[in-house]
Write an enzyme that holds these catalytic residues in place. Structure first.
Site, short mmCIF file in Angstrom:
data_model
loop_
_atom_site.label_atom_id
_atom_site.label_comp_id
_atom_site.label_asym_id
_atom_site.label_seq_id
_atom_site.Cartn_x
_atom_site.Cartn_y
_atom_site.Cartn_z
CE LYS A 194 -3.64 2.24 2.67
NZ LYS A 194 -4.51 2.12 3.85
CE LYS A 247 -5.96 1.85 -0.52
NZ LYS A 247 -6.26 1.95 0.87
C1 PBG Z 1 -7.57 2.92 5.47
C2 PBG Z 1 -7.80 2.94 4.02
C3 PBG Z 1 -7.65 3.99 3.10
C4 PBG Z 1 -8.11 3.51 1.87
C5 PBG Z 1 -8.50 2.20 2.07
N1 PBG Z 1 -8.27 1.85 3.39
C6 PBG Z 1 -7.25 5.38 3.28
C7 PBG Z 1 -5.88 5.78 3.59
O1 PBG Z 1 -4.96 4.98 3.74
O2 PBG Z 1 -5.72 6.99 3.77
C8 PBG Z 1 -8.19 4.30 0.60
C9 PBG Z 1 -9.14 3.75 -0.41
C10 PBG Z 1 -9.50 4.70 -1.50
O3 PBG Z 1 -8.87 5.77 -1.69
O4 PBG Z 1 -10.46 4.39 -2.22
N2 PBG Z 1 -6.29 3.08 5.92
#
Ligand code: PBG
Length: 322
Positions: A194, A247
């Site tokens: 991520k 992601k």
């Molecule tokens: C939680 C999380 C996030 C997203 C998914 N789980 C936000 C972040 O890390 O700030 C983002 C998903 C999206 O942008 O559609 N940590």
């Protein structure tokens, strides 16, 4: 002899193109991300995500049922609690918004996988994904809270736990806690890779989860790094993740491909809020054809190697494929 290679032979008609098509999306590939909030009868559109909503539990049940009706059989839930505090208490409270939503869905929707996003940022008043001390996000104390959250989610009936907060050791902490509580059959879909991405902006509006100070670069990954992605995926694999996620998706197709080639677990990719918002915005200006671009993006994500795609387009795409 004038021998020209003629690949165009196989592109001449829609039928022949269908015959030789290599990548096909089906509704079974899709996971629908949803935001659940307190209250009743609430269906509040997210400004930067047209077509995505904050839904109260009753509306959430309707939305998941409707998606089920067009063939989308998996949803991932994000809680938007009214009450936030420093320790993200509502993430693991038995009656926290996400736990209540999971119970309602398991009661009222048939044959739909309910995936619980496991993180603290939607539940903390400072908006970070863990416990804060002296301006820093503490790793190990956060693991305990993630583990408690996972058990609370499984007790509510979640089918899959999806930890997304990027603390070191989060998969083993959650696996251990689930096993100890008798949930050894609940799979973990790890957000293994991520990135600290600008593409999450609209999500943070939807979940009201923007960090109140600093940013997430001390725990989410540097977009410049690919080898580090392999290391993150390897660690989660060793810790017992059942599925690995990358992601965002479209800006990271090379990473999806590399993870696909290295690991034999199912690979998921998340077409995040900013990817969705860009397509919506350009379409609204009349600059692109929304259906075509959405379909092309999602096809590319699958072609890169994703078996599972999380997308806010899930029901509209399923409709299109029908
Ligand atoms: C939680 C999380 C996030 C997203 C998914 N789980 C936000 C972040 O890390 O700030 C983002 C998903 C999206 O942008 O559609 N940590």
């Amino acid at each position: 002899m004038n021998l020209i290679e003629r690949p165009r032979r196989l592109r001449r008609t829609p039928t022949i193109r269908a015959l030789v098509r290599e990548t096909r999306l089906t509704p079974d590939d899709l996971v629908y991300p949803l935001f659940v909030c307190e209250g009743e009868g609430i269906r509040r559109e997210v400004g930067s995500m047209p077509g995505a909503f904050n839904l109260s539990i009753d509306e959430l049940v309707k939305e998941v049922n409707a998606a089920r009706g067009v063939g989308v059989r998996s949803a991932i839930l994000f809680g938007v609690p009214d009450h936030k505090d420093a320790a993200g208490t509502q993430a693991y409270a038995e009656d926290g918004i996400t736990q209540r939503a999971i119970r309602a869905l398991k009661r009222e929707v048939k044959d739909t996988l309910i995936i619980a996003d496991n993180c603290l940022c939607e539940y903390t008043d400072h908006g970070h994904c863990g416990v804060i001390e002296a301006g820093d996000v503490l790793n190990d104390p956060t693991l305990d809270l993630l583990a408690r959250t996972a058990v609370a989610q499984a007790e509510a009936g979640a089918d899959i736990i999806a930890p997304s907060n990027m603390m070191d050791g989060f998969v083993s902490a959650i696996r251990e806690a689930l096993d100890e509580s008798g949930f050894e059959q609940i799979p973990i879909l790890s957000y293994a890779v991520k990135y600290a991405s600008g593409f999450y902006g609209p999500f943070r509006e939807a979940a009201q989860s923007a960090p109140q100070f600093g940013d997430r670069r001390s725990y989410q990954m540097d977009p410049a790094n690919a080898r580090e992605a392999m290391r993150e995926a390897e660690l989660d694999y060793q810790q017992g993740a059942d599925m690995l996620m990358v992601k965002p998706a479209l800006p990271y197709l090379d990473i999806i491909r590399a993870v696909r080639e290295r690991f034999d677990l199912p690979i998921a990719a998340y077409q995040v809020s900013g990817e969705y918002a860009m397509i919506k915005a350009a379409a609204k200006l009349g600059w692109i054809d929304e259906e075509r671009v959405a379909l092309e993006s999602l096809t590319s994500i699958k072609r890169a190697g994703a078996d599972i795609i999380l997308t806010y387009y899930a029901p509209s795409l399923a409709n299109l494929l029908a």
